[in-house]
Design a protein around this motif. Structure first.
Motif, PDB file in Angstrom:
ATOM      1  N   PRO A  13       4.978   0.824  32.213  1.00 38.86           N
ATOM      2  CA  PRO A  13       3.419   1.462  32.791  1.00 38.86           C
ATOM      3  C   PRO A  13       2.460   0.638  32.175  1.00 38.86           C
ATOM      4  N   PRO A  14       1.113   0.945  32.671  1.00 31.57           N
ATOM      5  CA  PRO A  14       0.089   0.158  32.175  1.00 31.57           C
ATOM      6  C   PRO A  14       0.051   0.178  30.706  1.00 31.57           C
ATOM      7  N   ASP A  20       8.830  -2.658  25.013  1.00 36.04           N
ATOM      8  CA  ASP A  20       8.137  -1.665  24.369  1.00 36.04           C
ATOM      9  C   ASP A  20       9.014  -0.543  25.236  1.00 36.04           C
ATOM     10  N   LEU A  21       9.062  -0.519  26.609  1.00 37.23           N
ATOM     11  CA  LEU A  21       9.551  -0.026  27.293  1.00 37.23           C
ATOM     12  C   LEU A  21      11.245   0.411  26.985  1.00 37.23           C
ATOM     13  N   ASP A  22      11.660  -0.835  26.554  1.00 44.24           N
ATOM     14  CA  ASP A  22      13.523   0.043  26.082  1.00 44.24           C
ATOM     15  C   ASP A  22      12.941   0.645  25.050  1.00 44.24           C
ATOM     16  N   ARG A  23      12.471   0.122  24.208  1.00 44.13           N
ATOM     17  CA  ARG A  23      12.752   0.822  22.710  1.00 44.13           C
ATOM     18  C   ARG A  23      12.261   1.296  22.805  1.00 44.13           C
ATOM     19  N   ARG A  78       7.998  13.644  21.570  1.00 42.58           N
ATOM     20  CA  ARG A  78       7.504  13.304  20.477  1.00 42.58           C
ATOM     21  C   ARG A  78       7.233  11.598  20.437  1.00 42.58           C
ATOM     22  N   ILE A  79       8.522  10.828  20.769  1.00 47.44           N
ATOM     23  CA  ILE A  79       8.526   9.734  21.290  1.00 47.44           C
ATOM     24  C   ILE A  79       7.976   9.057  22.130  1.00 47.44           C
ATOM     25  N   ALA A  80       8.226   9.565  23.424  1.00 54.04           N
ATOM     26  CA  ALA A  80       7.110   9.145  24.287  1.00 54.04           C
ATOM     27  C   ALA A  80       5.310   8.924  23.789  1.00 54.04           C
ATOM     28  N   VAL A  85       4.251   6.009  25.665  1.00 52.45           N
ATOM     29  CA  VAL A  85       4.691   6.071  27.442  1.00 52.45           C
ATOM     30  C   VAL A  85       4.379   7.440  28.171  1.00 52.45           C
ATOM     31  N   PRO A  86       3.854   7.362  28.893  1.00 55.89           N
ATOM     32  CA  PRO A  86       3.519   7.949  30.102  1.00 55.89           C
ATOM     33  C   PRO A  86       4.614   8.915  30.873  1.00 55.89           C
ATOM     34  N   VAL A  87       4.515  10.121  30.782  1.00 59.00           N
ATOM     35  CA  VAL A  87       5.629  11.022  30.649  1.00 59.00           C
ATOM     36  C   VAL A  87       5.752  12.248  32.319  1.00 59.00           C
ATOM     37  N   TRP A  88       6.429  12.305  33.310  1.00 62.37           N
ATOM     38  CA  TRP A  88       6.169  12.726  34.768  1.00 62.37           C
ATOM     39  C   TRP A  88       7.577  13.710  34.608  1.00 62.37           C
ATOM     40  N   PRO A  89       6.907  15.135  34.288  1.00 60.31           N
ATOM     41  CA  PRO A  89       8.079  16.118  34.450  1.00 60.31           C
ATOM     42  C   PRO A  89       7.632  16.663  35.706  1.00 60.31           C
TER      43      PRO A  89
END
Length: 490
Positions: A13-14, A20-23, A78-80, A85-89
Motif C-alpha cells: 500500500p502507498p 509494515d505490511l507484514d506486521r 481496528r488493526i488496519a 493499511v487500506p482495506v477493500w471489502p
C-alpha cells in the motif's frame, strides 16, 4: 498465514514498507485466526480486474482476509487503522464490467465475505430477509425455495453476484420493489474505527422495525454507506415480494430507430401512471444480440460494425432495432387490463409491436427464456454470454453508465452522442436503458473488447474515460463507476 508472495514487485500500500505490511498481517492473523489470512499468489489471483490484458493490471491486493463474523471485521478494521493499511471489502466480486474483485488502491488488503454467506432470517408475515454480505442471489433464492416461502426476491441479470454488494453499489434489479432501489431496509455497519452501528430504527435496542422501517427519529444515515468508504455493511434487511397470481413477461420490438424517443415518452407515461410498475430494460440490437450470439458470427472486420450488418442481425434474430423486456404482475384481471392499455399506447407508434404470455407459478422456474426467469426472481448465469461478444471465451467489456432524464429529447441526444463516440473510437455500440424510476434512466454503455488484444483493451478503457469526461461536461453523472475511472467520475 499462507506463505508470503516472494516475487519482485510485491504489491504494498502507498506509504508503507513490506515490513509494515507484514506486521499488520501478522497482527490480523493473531486476532482472528491464521487460517483467515492469505497472501500467496494463488489466493490472490481472483482479486483483480478479469478483463485487463493478462499481466497488465496494477490494481492488485497485498493479501486477503476472510472473516466469519462481525467481530472479526471489527478486529480487522481496528488493526488496519493502527497500521494504516487500506482495506477493500467485497461481497462476491463478480461485477466484471466495473472491475470485478480488484481493489481501487494497489496493495489494499481484501476483506472477502465469501465465508459470511448465511441467510439469517426470512419472514413470511412481513416479507423480508436478513442476509450476510457474502450471500449471492442464488443463495437467497435457494433459501426462499427451501423454506417454502411464498415470496420472491428481486434479482440481477447474472445471479452469481452479492445481494448486499449489489445493493450498496445501487445495482439494478427488476421486480416492482426495485424501483429507486427500494428493497433494502436496515444496515448493520462496522465503522472505520471498528465501532458497530445500525441504521434507521435499528439504532434503538430491540426495535422490531429495523428491517421494516428505513428511518428513525432524526437524520437517516443509511445512504451514507452506499457507494462510500464510511463503513462496512455486515448485515442487511432485504424486502421480498409476495408471489403474484399472474405473471406476464412482455416484449416490445421497434424496427424504426427514429421512433425510439417516442417509445421512451410512452414508457415514462405508463410508469408514471402505474401501468408498468417494475424496471424495464430497453436495449438496442447489438446489446440483445450479445446475449444470444457472438460478433464473429456476423462480422470479422475492424472498427464499428456497419449498419447493414446490424440490420441483418435485427431481422435474422427477430430483435428489431430496439427491444424492450418488461412485465406485469398481480391479479389476472388487473394484468389483462394493463396489458390492453399499454399495448394500445405503444402500438400507436409506427413499427412497434408488443406481445407476451401469462404463466402460472409452477412454470416460472422452467421458462426457456432467461430474461423471463430473471424478471420473476429466478437467478441464472445464461446472460453472462454478453461478455464474449468480442473475443469469445476471452472477451471482456468495460461499462459506462450515466443517468439521464427519461424524456425523448434527452435520450435522443444521449444516444446520438454516445453512438458517434463509439463509432469514432472503432467500437460497436451496445447500450441498454434501465429506468431508475419513472423519471430517470441509467444508460448502460457496454464497450466490448478481446482481452487477448492489448491495444484493443487499452483503447476500450481510454474510450470509457473519454465518455465519462464528455458526459460530465454535459451534466450527466454515472450511477456507478468502474475502478479505473472512479476518481474521474467523482
Amino acid at each position: 498465514m499462507t506463505d508470503a508472495i516472494t516475487e519482485t514487485g510485491r504489491p504494498v500500500p502507498p506509504g508503507l514498507t513490506e515490513a509494515d505490511l507484514d506486521r499488520a498481517l501478522a497482527a490480523i492473523a493473531g486476532a482472528i485466526g491464521d487460517d483467515k489470512v492469505a497472501i500467496d499468489a494463488e489466493s490472490l489471483v481472483d482479486f483483480q480486474d478479469p478483463f485487463q490484458f493478462p499481466g497488465s493490471s496494477t490494481s492488485v491486493p497485498s493479501g486477503v482476509v476472510s472473516p466469519t463474523s462481525t467481530q472479526d471485521v471489527q478486529a480487522v478494521v481496528r488493526i488496519a487503522n493502527e497500521y494504516r493499511v487500506p482495506v477493500w471489502p467485497i461481497s462476491r466480486g463478480k461485477n466484471n464490467g466495473y472491475g470485478g474483485a480488484a481493489p481501487q488502491v494497489r496493495g489494499s488488503l481484501m476483506l472477502s465475505f465469501r465465508n459470511m454467506n448465511k441467510v439469517l432470517e426470512i419472514n413470511d408475515e412481513l416479507g423480508y430477509a436478513i442476509v450476510e454480505p457474502g450471500v449471492s442471489w442464488f443463495d437467497l433464492y435457494d433459501a426462499i425455495k427451501a423454506g417454502g416461502h411464498n415470496l420472491l426476491a428481486s434479482v440481477v441479470d447474472i445471479g452469481w453476484g452479492g445481494v448486499v454488494s449489489s445493493t450498496l453499489e445501487h445495482g439494478l434489479t427488476y421486480l416492482p420493489y426495485s424501483i429507486d432501489q427500494a428493497s433494502h431496509c436496515g444496515f448493520e455497519v462496522v465503522l472505520p474505527n471498528g465501532d458497530l452501528l445500525r441504521t434507521g430504527s435499528g439504532a434503538m435496542d430491540n426495535n422490531p422495525t429495523w428491517p421494516l422501517y428505513k428511518r428513525g427519529l432524526g437524520p437517516t444515515s443509511t445512504e451514507l454507506f452506499m457507494q462510500s468508504n464510511y463503513g462496512i455493511v455486515t448485515k442487511m434487511g432485504y424486502w421480498l415480494m409476495p408471489k403474484p397470481e399472474a405473471y406476464m413477461p412482455l416484449w416490445l420490438q421497434l424496427w424504426d430507430d427514429s421512433q425510439m424517443p417516442a417509445v421512451v415518452d410512452a414508457l415514462r407515461e405508463l410508469m408514471l401512471n402505474g401501468t408498468i410498475a417494475m424496471r424495464p430494460q430497453f436495449s438496442n440490437t447489438l446489446c440483445m444480440a450479445s446475449m444470444l450470439t457472438a460478433r464473429a458470427d456476423w462480422y470479422d472486420g475492424t472498427g464499428a460494425m456497419p449498419e447493414e450488418v446490424i440490420d441483418k442481425i435485427a431481422k435474422e434474430l427477430g430483435l428489431g432495432r430496439w427491444q424492450m423486456r418488461f412485465a406485469l404482475y398481480g391479479d389476472e384481471a388487473v394484468v389483462d387490463h394493463n396489458f390492453a392499455k399499454l399495448k394500445r399506447r405503444f402500438e400507436s407508434i409506427p413499427t412497434v409491436s408488443v406481445d407476451g404470455n401469462k404463466y402460472a407459478a409452477d412454470e416460472w422456474e422452467t421458462l426457456p427464456n432467461p430474461h423471463e426467469r430473471v424478471q420473476i426472481g429466478v437467478p441464472c448465469l445464461d446472460l453472462y454470454k454478453m461478455a464474449g461478444w468480442s473475443g469469445g471465451a476471452e472477451g471482456g467489456h468495460v461499462d459506462f453508465s450515466p443517468v439521464i432524464p427519461l424524456t425523448a429529447g434527452h435520450v435522443r441526444a444521449a444516444q446520438d452522442l454516445f453512438s458517434k463516440m463509439c463509432t469514432d473510437a472503432g467500437f460497436d455500440y451496445l447500450v441498454g436503458m434501465l429506468p431508475i424510476n419513472a423519471r430517470a434512466t441509467a444508460c448502460v454503455n457496454i464497450i466490448p473488447f478481446d482481452t487477448k488484444n492489448e491495444t484493443q483493451v487499452e483503447a476500450a478503457y481510454a474510450h470509457a474515460k473519454r465518455m465519462v469526461a464528455t458526459a460530465g461536461k454535459l451534466g450527466y453523472g454515472e450511477y456507478r463507476a468502474h475502478l479505473s475511472f472512479m476518481d474521474l467520475a467523482a
